[in-house]
Design an enzyme around this catalytic site. Structure first.
Site, PDB file in Angstrom:
ATOM      1  N   THR A  81       0.819  -1.216   0.000  1.00  0.00           N
ATOM      2  CA  THR A  81       0.000   0.000   0.000  1.00  0.00           C
ATOM      3  C   THR A  81       0.855   1.269   0.000  1.00  0.00           C
ATOM      4  N   SER A  87      -6.458   0.108  -2.175  1.00  0.00           N
ATOM      5  CA  SER A  87      -7.394  -0.829  -2.819  1.00  0.00           C
ATOM      6  C   SER A  87      -6.957  -1.149  -4.247  1.00  0.00           C
ATOM      7  N   GLY A 120       2.802  -3.031   7.899  1.00  0.00           N
ATOM      8  CA  GLY A 120       3.100  -3.380   9.278  1.00  0.00           C
ATOM      9  C   GLY A 120       4.569  -3.730   9.432  1.00  0.00           C
ATOM     10  N   ARG A 253     -25.244  -9.183  35.915  1.00  0.00           N
ATOM     11  CA  ARG A 253     -25.887  -7.880  36.106  1.00  0.00           C
ATOM     12  C   ARG A 253     -27.361  -8.034  36.406  1.00  0.00           C
ATOM     13  N   GLN A 273     -32.449  -7.815  25.598  1.00  0.00           N
ATOM     14  CA  GLN A 273     -31.031  -8.211  25.742  1.00  0.00           C
ATOM     15  C   GLN A 273     -30.769  -9.491  24.949  1.00  0.00           C
ATOM     16  N   ARG A 276     -30.563  -8.985  21.204  1.00  0.00           N
ATOM     17  CA  ARG A 276     -29.316  -8.346  20.739  1.00  0.00           C
ATOM     18  C   ARG A 276     -28.111  -9.273  20.906  1.00  0.00           C
ATOM     19  N   GLY A 344     -22.779   0.960  31.236  1.00  0.00           N
ATOM     20  CA  GLY A 344     -21.663   1.857  31.508  1.00  0.00           C
ATOM     21  C   GLY A 344     -20.357   1.122  31.699  1.00  0.00           C
ATOM     22  N   THR A 365     -11.037  -2.938   6.971  1.00  0.00           N
ATOM     23  CA  THR A 365     -10.329  -2.164   5.955  1.00  0.00           C
ATOM     24  C   THR A 365      -9.112  -2.891   5.426  1.00  0.00           C
ATOM     25  N   GLU A 367      -6.408  -5.698   4.355  1.00  0.00           N
ATOM     26  CA  GLU A 367      -6.536  -6.898   3.515  1.00  0.00           C
ATOM     27  C   GLU A 367      -7.718  -6.774   2.578  1.00  0.00           C
TER      28      GLU A 367
HETATM   29  C1  LIG Z   1      -7.274 -17.467  20.445  1.00  0.00           C
HETATM   30  C2  LIG Z   1      -6.961 -16.265  19.600  1.00  0.00           C
HETATM   31  C3  LIG Z   1      -6.416 -16.620  18.210  1.00  0.00           C
HETATM   32  C4  LIG Z   1      -6.132 -15.372  17.315  1.00  0.00           C
HETATM   33  C5  LIG Z   1      -6.283 -15.742  15.859  1.00  0.00           C
HETATM   34  C6  LIG Z   1      -5.372 -15.074  14.891  1.00  0.00           C
HETATM   35  C7  LIG Z   1      -5.646 -15.592  13.491  1.00  0.00           C
HETATM   36  C8  LIG Z   1      -4.520 -15.321  12.537  1.00  0.00           C
HETATM   37  C9  LIG Z   1      -4.350 -13.876  12.184  1.00  0.00           C
HETATM   38  C10 LIG Z   1      -5.467 -13.391  11.290  1.00  0.00           C
HETATM   39  C11 LIG Z   1      -5.552 -11.916  11.349  1.00  0.00           C
HETATM   40  C12 LIG Z   1      -4.545 -11.285  10.417  1.00  0.00           C
HETATM   41  C13 LIG Z   1      -4.270  -9.861  10.829  1.00  0.00           C
HETATM   42  C14 LIG Z   1      -3.775  -9.088   9.665  1.00  0.00           C
HETATM   43  C15 LIG Z   1      -3.044  -7.837  10.108  1.00  0.00           C
HETATM   44  C16 LIG Z   1      -3.144  -6.752   9.099  1.00  0.00           C
HETATM   45  C17 LIG Z   1      -2.612  -7.152   7.739  1.00  0.00           C
HETATM   46  C18 LIG Z   1      -3.052  -6.190   6.690  1.00  0.00           C
HETATM   47  C19 LIG Z   1      -2.163  -6.295   5.488  1.00  0.00           C
HETATM   48  C20 LIG Z   1      -2.670  -5.550   4.318  1.00  0.00           C
HETATM   49  O1  LIG Z   1      -3.617  -4.818   4.357  1.00  0.00           O
HETATM   50  S1  LIG Z   1      -1.755  -5.933   2.925  1.00  0.00           S
HETATM   51  C21 LIG Z   1      -2.507  -4.988   1.644  1.00  0.00           C
HETATM   52  C22 LIG Z   1      -3.892  -5.500   1.346  1.00  0.00           C
HETATM   53  N1  LIG Z   1      -4.379  -4.847   0.186  1.00  0.00           N
HETATM   54  C23 LIG Z   1      -5.463  -5.260  -0.473  1.00  0.00           C
HETATM   55  O2  LIG Z   1      -6.164  -6.169  -0.057  1.00  0.00           O
HETATM   56  C24 LIG Z   1      -5.755  -4.550  -1.756  1.00  0.00           C
HETATM   57  C25 LIG Z   1      -7.139  -4.873  -2.264  1.00  0.00           C
HETATM   58  N2  LIG Z   1      -7.161  -4.778  -3.715  1.00  0.00           N
HETATM   59  C26 LIG Z   1      -7.044  -5.918  -4.491  1.00  0.00           C
HETATM   60  O3  LIG Z   1      -6.954  -7.035  -4.043  1.00  0.00           O
HETATM   61  C27 LIG Z   1      -7.105  -5.703  -5.979  1.00  0.00           C
HETATM   62  O4  LIG Z   1      -6.684  -4.402  -6.290  1.00  0.00           O
HETATM   63  C28 LIG Z   1      -8.543  -5.919  -6.548  1.00  0.00           C
HETATM   64  C29 LIG Z   1      -9.544  -5.077  -5.805  1.00  0.00           C
HETATM   65  C30 LIG Z   1      -8.886  -7.374  -6.442  1.00  0.00           C
HETATM   66  C31 LIG Z   1      -8.567  -5.491  -8.005  1.00  0.00           C
HETATM   67  O5  LIG Z   1      -7.483  -6.097  -8.619  1.00  0.00           O
HETATM   68  P1  LIG Z   1      -7.284  -5.927 -10.200  1.00  0.00           P
HETATM   69  O6  LIG Z   1      -5.983  -6.494 -10.559  1.00  0.00           O
HETATM   70  O7  LIG Z   1      -7.581  -4.504 -10.579  1.00  0.00           O
HETATM   71  O8  LIG Z   1      -8.369  -6.923 -10.737  1.00  0.00           O
HETATM   72  P2  LIG Z   1      -9.790  -6.652 -11.380  1.00  0.00           P
HETATM   73  O9  LIG Z   1     -10.770  -6.171 -10.371  1.00  0.00           O
HETATM   74  O10 LIG Z   1      -9.596  -5.874 -12.643  1.00  0.00           O
HETATM   75  O11 LIG Z   1     -10.167  -8.160 -11.730  1.00  0.00           O
HETATM   76  C32 LIG Z   1      -9.509  -8.801 -12.823  1.00  0.00           C
HETATM   77  C33 LIG Z   1      -9.728 -10.288 -12.654  1.00  0.00           C
HETATM   78  O12 LIG Z   1      -8.883 -10.783 -11.612  1.00  0.00           O
HETATM   79  C34 LIG Z   1      -9.657 -11.479 -10.653  1.00  0.00           C
HETATM   80  N3  LIG Z   1      -9.003 -11.345  -9.368  1.00  0.00           N
HETATM   81  C35 LIG Z   1      -8.781 -10.208  -8.697  1.00  0.00           C
HETATM   82  N4  LIG Z   1      -8.131 -10.469  -7.552  1.00  0.00           N
HETATM   83  C36 LIG Z   1      -7.939 -11.808  -7.515  1.00  0.00           C
HETATM   84  C37 LIG Z   1      -7.333 -12.684  -6.568  1.00  0.00           C
HETATM   85  N5  LIG Z   1      -6.803 -12.234  -5.422  1.00  0.00           N
HETATM   86  N6  LIG Z   1      -7.318 -14.008  -6.846  1.00  0.00           N
HETATM   87  C38 LIG Z   1      -7.885 -14.463  -8.001  1.00  0.00           C
HETATM   88  N7  LIG Z   1      -8.480 -13.696  -8.939  1.00  0.00           N
HETATM   89  C39 LIG Z   1      -8.499 -12.365  -8.677  1.00  0.00           C
HETATM   90  C40 LIG Z   1     -11.002 -10.825 -10.712  1.00  0.00           C
HETATM   91  O13 LIG Z   1     -11.988 -11.657 -10.161  1.00  0.00           O
HETATM   92  C41 LIG Z   1     -11.143 -10.619 -12.192  1.00  0.00           C
HETATM   93  O14 LIG Z   1     -11.485 -11.846 -12.756  1.00  0.00           O
HETATM   94  P3  LIG Z   1     -12.346 -11.855 -14.122  1.00  0.00           P
HETATM   95  O15 LIG Z   1     -12.604 -13.303 -14.382  1.00  0.00           O
HETATM   96  O16 LIG Z   1     -13.590 -11.065 -13.853  1.00  0.00           O
HETATM   97  O17 LIG Z   1     -11.452 -11.203 -15.146  1.00  0.00           O
HETATM   98  C1  LIG Z   2      -4.362  -1.456  10.575  1.00  0.00           C
HETATM   99  C2  LIG Z   2      -3.935  -1.531   9.136  1.00  0.00           C
HETATM  100  C3  LIG Z   2      -2.869  -2.357   8.778  1.00  0.00           C
HETATM  101  C4  LIG Z   2      -2.441  -2.402   7.453  1.00  0.00           C
HETATM  102  N1  LIG Z   2      -1.344  -3.182   7.128  1.00  0.00           N
HETATM  103  C5  LIG Z   2      -0.888  -3.167   5.852  1.00  0.00           C
HETATM  104  C6  LIG Z   2       0.279  -3.921   5.504  1.00  0.00           C
HETATM  105  O1  LIG Z   2       0.880  -4.583   6.336  1.00  0.00           O
HETATM  106  N2  LIG Z   2       0.727  -3.867   4.217  1.00  0.00           N
HETATM  107  C7  LIG Z   2       0.074  -3.129   3.264  1.00  0.00           C
HETATM  108  O2  LIG Z   2       0.520  -3.109   2.122  1.00  0.00           O
HETATM  109  N3  LIG Z   2      -1.056  -2.412   3.563  1.00  0.00           N
HETATM  110  C8  LIG Z   2      -1.545  -2.418   4.838  1.00  0.00           C
HETATM  111  N4  LIG Z   2      -2.669  -1.712   5.148  1.00  0.00           N
HETATM  112  C9  LIG Z   2      -3.332  -0.925   4.113  1.00  0.00           C
HETATM  113  C10 LIG Z   2      -4.664  -1.558   3.726  1.00  0.00           C
HETATM  114  O3  LIG Z   2      -4.452  -2.732   3.024  1.00  0.00           O
HETATM  115  C11 LIG Z   2      -5.478  -0.567   2.899  1.00  0.00           C
HETATM  116  O4  LIG Z   2      -5.780   0.538   3.699  1.00  0.00           O
HETATM  117  C12 LIG Z   2      -6.773  -1.238   2.427  1.00  0.00           C
HETATM  118  O5  LIG Z   2      -6.474  -2.138   1.397  1.00  0.00           O
HETATM  119  C13 LIG Z   2      -7.799  -0.217   1.937  1.00  0.00           C
HETATM  120  O6  LIG Z   2      -7.260   0.524   0.864  1.00  0.00           O
HETATM  121  P1  LIG Z   2      -7.319   2.138   0.902  1.00  0.00           P
HETATM  122  O7  LIG Z   2      -6.743   2.591   2.173  1.00  0.00           O
HETATM  123  O8  LIG Z   2      -6.739   2.588  -0.381  1.00  0.00           O
HETATM  124  O9  LIG Z   2      -8.849   2.470   0.919  1.00  0.00           O
HETATM  125  P2  LIG Z   2      -9.683   3.192  -0.261  1.00  0.00           P
HETATM  126  O10 LIG Z   2      -9.857   2.242  -1.388  1.00  0.00           O
HETATM  127  O11 LIG Z   2      -9.093   4.517  -0.516  1.00  0.00           O
HETATM  128  O12 LIG Z   2     -11.102   3.323   0.483  1.00  0.00           O
HETATM  129  C14 LIG Z   2     -11.698   4.589   0.755  1.00  0.00           C
HETATM  130  C15 LIG Z   2     -13.172   4.474   0.390  1.00  0.00           C
HETATM  131  O13 LIG Z   2     -13.274   4.329  -1.022  1.00  0.00           O
HETATM  132  C16 LIG Z   2     -14.147   3.258  -1.338  1.00  0.00           C
HETATM  133  N5  LIG Z   2     -13.764   2.681  -2.629  1.00  0.00           N
HETATM  134  C17 LIG Z   2     -12.519   2.486  -3.091  1.00  0.00           C
HETATM  135  N6  LIG Z   2     -12.550   1.942  -4.332  1.00  0.00           N
HETATM  136  C18 LIG Z   2     -13.862   1.792  -4.644  1.00  0.00           C
HETATM  137  C19 LIG Z   2     -14.565   1.264  -5.779  1.00  0.00           C
HETATM  138  N7  LIG Z   2     -13.924   0.805  -6.863  1.00  0.00           N
HETATM  139  N8  LIG Z   2     -15.916   1.262  -5.746  1.00  0.00           N
HETATM  140  C20 LIG Z   2     -16.576   1.721  -4.657  1.00  0.00           C
HETATM  141  N9  LIG Z   2     -15.979   2.221  -3.555  1.00  0.00           N
HETATM  142  C21 LIG Z   2     -14.636   2.260  -3.564  1.00  0.00           C
HETATM  143  C22 LIG Z   2     -13.940   2.281  -0.187  1.00  0.00           C
HETATM  144  O14 LIG Z   2     -15.060   1.400  -0.071  1.00  0.00           O
HETATM  145  C23 LIG Z   2     -13.829   3.226   1.004  1.00  0.00           C
HETATM  146  O15 LIG Z   2     -15.140   3.522   1.462  1.00  0.00           O
HETATM  147  C24 LIG Z   2      -3.119  -1.642   6.472  1.00  0.00           C
HETATM  148  C25 LIG Z   2      -4.198  -0.828   6.820  1.00  0.00           C
HETATM  149  C26 LIG Z   2      -4.624  -0.775   8.151  1.00  0.00           C
HETATM  150  C27 LIG Z   2      -5.784   0.103   8.522  1.00  0.00           C
END
Ligand SMILES: CCCCCCCCCCCCCCCCCCCC(=O)SCCNC(=O)CCNC(=O)[C@H](O)C(C)(C)COP(=O)(O)OP(=O)(O)OC[C@H]1O[C@@H](n2cnc3c(N)ncnc32)[C@H](O)[C@@H]1OP(=O)(O)O
Ligand SMILES: Cc1cc2nc3c(=O)[nH]c(=O)nc-3n(C[C@H](O)[C@H](O)[C@H](O)COP(=O)(O)OP(=O)(O)OC[C@H]3O[C@@H](n4cnc5c(N)ncnc54)[C@H](O)[C@@H]3O)c2cc1C
Length: 607
Positions: A81, A87, A120, A253, A273, A276, A344, A365, A367
């Site tokens: 990111t 996103s 992170g 309670r 309660q 909910r 409270g 938000t 992942e």
């Molecule tokens: C007892 C107590 C136990 C405790 C338990 C603990 C459990 C374990 C831990 C669990 C918790 C974990 C905590 C996590 C901590 C925070 C970590 C956060 C890290 C991050 O946030 S990393 C960054 C994350 N970022 C995102 O997720 C970005 C989101 N955006 C995307 O994924 C892509 O941009 C998006 C939206 C999919 C669009 O991609 P794009 O390339 O533009 O693709 P299109 O929309 O054009 O689609 C084209 C085509 O591709 C297909 N597609 C898209 N994505 C995928 C995929 N991932 N896999 C397969 N196919 C994919 C899509 O469907 C389209 O297909 P078509 O057939 O229509 O062409």
């Molecule tokens: C606690 C935390 C930990 C994180 N850890 C990591 C990490 O380790 N590594 C990493 O790479 N990233 C990390 N991130 C980033 C995270 O993956 C992004 O913030 C997340 O993927 C959302 O993307 P954004 O911030 O661009 O949101 P945006 O996409 O800018 O979202 C803003 C608003 O726009 C809307 N929106 C966006 N696109 C569209 C669309 N096409 N249509 C309709 N609505 C739309 C969304 O729904 C939302 O309401 C972390 C974020 C947080 C909060």
């Protein structure tokens, strides 16, 4: 009193074998094992850096980097990111330009918005980044790829030349997420060897020739899919923690209802309660069971990918994206509802709920923003429907769309409230609702000349159709879970009650969908709500035992309201006196600032 179980009278009401329910809840995954991984994750994020290397690096690169990462000889950050894009992964701006003269990539942040932002571990602790950057060769842009970049010296931990790193600052509230050093990173023409581009999927030769992936490019998103399915499991843990706290406290309670000196009423006995709280209890079990299914589905996907079988990849993406979205929203909203259910005292830090909420809510938000994820599900549903005409028979979680014509004629045949206890009656209603909502979207989409314009215009409806689809999956997997052989007195019966509560609560909450799609009549909706109220009465005697089955220690819950022994009031008071503010009777600043006001003479009778 210490040592007394103030909830013993509640535990004695249980109508099922709690030990077996504990095993059912623990399932195939040891929650504590994952907790320890998660707690390490909050301090770092090997949960993504390492899987990303496994998914995107060649065997040779894995041999070089995995031992270092696994032994924490290097600390990695999944650095995707940016300030300007999260996103939209394909919109990332960081560049990695191949220099054939030196056989290197030059990483650069061309704009402020290209600054890596949020990863992170990046801010203070990571020594290496798995940086996502646009591959540029001879001025041609090949899109986003993964690159391993060392950020800090392994000798003195100072940042290396061309690397500017910082923490992005305090986050929401004072929550524990502030122990995570989410960071920012700017590259200023940083050079790395060509072999530090992760080249399992696509390659760049020594001559600078780009060899495109011969597998779906989306496999480069594999780490996100992996974490999303884990986040569903995590949602069941977060929600169950909050439900455990608020259920135990609701039994402790007492408020109002005293007659002739009788004890006041336990708030858990108020129907409001229960209405909910018990759907959240049912949702915790529902999310746990769907997470088990999703994990097995994901493992099957990995085996298929090994065999170059990509047939379930689209469905895996849709399910992980959609279920991550739905379950994190339910858990985040549920934790807040559990806080309110505790009145409270739920707002006290010592209740454990504010902290749990502050740490958990970013799950909606990270992942993948939950709406963006549901739009991915919607794309998948619309594509599935568009392929029906060509005879494509949907399978798996969209199989019901293969019966869309039949489902369009469906009308529930519910006559009595208890008819809603039949799993097939419930599934048919949920399938019909989901199918009709998706078919209506597809129908409306077909009116647009430009499908993309239509998708944008109808995106709110599409999100609702995707939600209905994902809720159908969760209901179906709960039903399938109970078709398994589950031993133990009363266990399956209790889970059956929770399954019906989960489904009928959703039906009641989304009654507008069911009525507007003409799946059920208002009378049938009324009967569902009647049945729901009866189900709450069946859960009531088992409520404490059902949350005991989560098997959480008081330490893990860290909540004076959720203590196993229910000894709340003395512990609330005791906890308050630990606050440093109570170290002195007169607060700091009193003499300087307050006392002078108090001593001010009265003027004409007024201060
Ligand atoms: C007892 C107590 C136990 C405790 C338990 C603990 C459990 C374990 C831990 C669990 C918790 C974990 C905590 C996590 C901590 C925070 C970590 C956060 C890290 C991050 O946030 S990393 C960054 C994350 N970022 C995102 O997720 C970005 C989101 N955006 C995307 O994924 C892509 O941009 C998006 C939206 C999919 C669009 O991609 P794009 O390339 O533009 O693709 P299109 O929309 O054009 O689609 C084209 C085509 O591709 C297909 N597609 C898209 N994505 C995928 C995929 N991932 N896999 C397969 N196919 C994919 C899509 O469907 C389209 O297909 P078509 O057939 O229509 O062409
Ligand atoms: C606690 C935390 C930990 C994180 N850890 C990591 C990490 O380790 N590594 C990493 O790479 N990233 C990390 N991130 C980033 C995270 O993956 C992004 O913030 C997340 O993927 C959302 O993307 P954004 O911030 O661009 O949101 P945006 O996409 O800018 O979202 C803003 C608003 O726009 C809307 N929106 C966006 N696109 C569209 C669309 N096409 N249509 C309709 N609505 C739309 C969304 O729904 C939302 O309401 C972390 C974020 C947080 C909060």
């Amino acid at each position: 009193m210490e040592g007394v179980d103030h909830l013993a009278h509640e535990r004695n009401k249980a109508q099922f074998d709690v030990a077996v329910m504990k095993a059912v809840w623990a399932g195939s995954r040891d929650a504590y094992e994952l907790f320890h991984r998660f707690s390490r994750l909050v301090a770092n994020d090997p949960e993504m850096f390492i899987p990303a290397i496994k998914a995107q690096a060649t065997e040779e690169q894995q041999k070089q980097w995995l031992p270092l990462a696994n032994k924490m000889k290097i600390i990695g950050s999944y650095t995707q990111t940016e300030l300007g894009h999260g996103s939209n992964v394909r919109g990332l701006e960081t560049t990695a330009t191949f220099d054939p003269k030196t056989d290197e990539f030059v990483l650069n942040s061309p704009t402020l918005t290209a600054t890596k932002w949020w990863p992170g571990g990046l801010g203070k602790i990571a020594t290496h980044a798995l940086a996502h950057a646009r591959l540029i060769i001879d001025d041609k842009d090949y899109g986003v790829h993964g690159f391993l970049v060392q950020l800090r010296s392994l000798d003195d931990h100072l940042t290396l030349p061309g690397i500017t790193i910082g923490d992005i600052g305090m986050k929401y509230g004072s929550g524990a997420y502030n122990t995570m050093d989410n960071g920012s990173l700017i590259f200023d023409h940083v050079r790395i060897p060509r072999n530090q581009m992760l080249m399992r999927l696509s390659q760049v030769t020594r001559e600078g020739k780009y060899v495109p992936s011969n597998v779906p490019r989306q496999l480069s998103y594999g780490t996100m899919v992996y974490v999303r399915q884990k986040i569903v499991f995590d949602a069941s843990i977060a929600l169950s923690r909050a439900v455990c706290i608020s259920t135990r406290y609701s039994a402790v309670r007492r408020q109002f209802g005293s007659h002739n000196g009788s004890p006041e009423t336990q708030v858990i006995d108020y129907k409001t309660q229960q209405a909910r709280l018990f759907p959240l209890l049912a949702s915790a079990y529902a999310i746990r069971f769907v997470s088990e299914w999703l994990n097995s589905f994901y493992k099957d996907l990995l085996q298929r990918l090994e065999a170059k079988d990509f047939s379930t990849l689209p469905e895996a993406h849709a399910c992980t994206a959609g279920l991550k979205s739905i379950t994190t929203s339910v858990a985040a909203d549920g934790i807040e509802e559990c806080r309110k259910l505790c009145g409270g005292h739920g707002y006290l830090t010592s209740s454990g709920l504010p902290e749990l909420s502050a740490v958990y809510i970013p799950a909606c938000t990270y992942e993948g923003d939950n709406v963006v994820m549901l739009l991915q599900v919607a794309r998948y549903l619309m594509k599935t429907i568009s392929q029906l005409k060509s005879g494509n028979k949907p399978v798996g979680t969209t199989a019901y769309l293969g019966r869309a014509e039949q489902l369009m004629q469906y009308h529930s045949d519910v006559l009595r409230a208890e008819d809603w206890l039949k799993p097939n009656v419930v599934v048919e209603a949920f399938e019909a609702r989901a199918a009709r909502m998706s078919m209506a979207c597809a129908q409306n989409l077909s009116k647009f000349n430009n499908p993309e314009d239509g998708f944008q215009e109808l995106s709110a409806d599409l999100v609702e159709a995707a939600t209905a689809h994902c809720q159908l999956i969760i209901v179906s997997k709960f039903i399938e879970k109970l078709q398994q052989d589950i031993p133990g007195k009363g266990v399956k019966e209790q889970l059956g009650v929770l399954r019906s509560i989960y489904a009928l609560f959703l039906l009641h909450k989304h009654i507008g969908d069911f009525l507007s799609t003409d799946c059920i009549t208002p009378k049938q909706g009324y009967l569902a709500n009647e049945q729901l109220r009866s189900l709450y009465s069946q859960v009531r005697p088992n409520a404490i035992a059902l949350v005991d089955a989560f098997n959480y220690t008081d330490h893990f819950l860290s909540s004076v309201l959720g203590r196993y022994d229910g000894n709340v009031y003395p512990k609330l008071y005791e906890e308050a006196w630990k606050d440093p503010l109570n170290d002195t009777s007169i607060p700091d600043g009193f003499h300087e600032y307050v006392q002078p006001m108090l001593k001010q003479p009265l003027h004409h009778g007024r201060l």
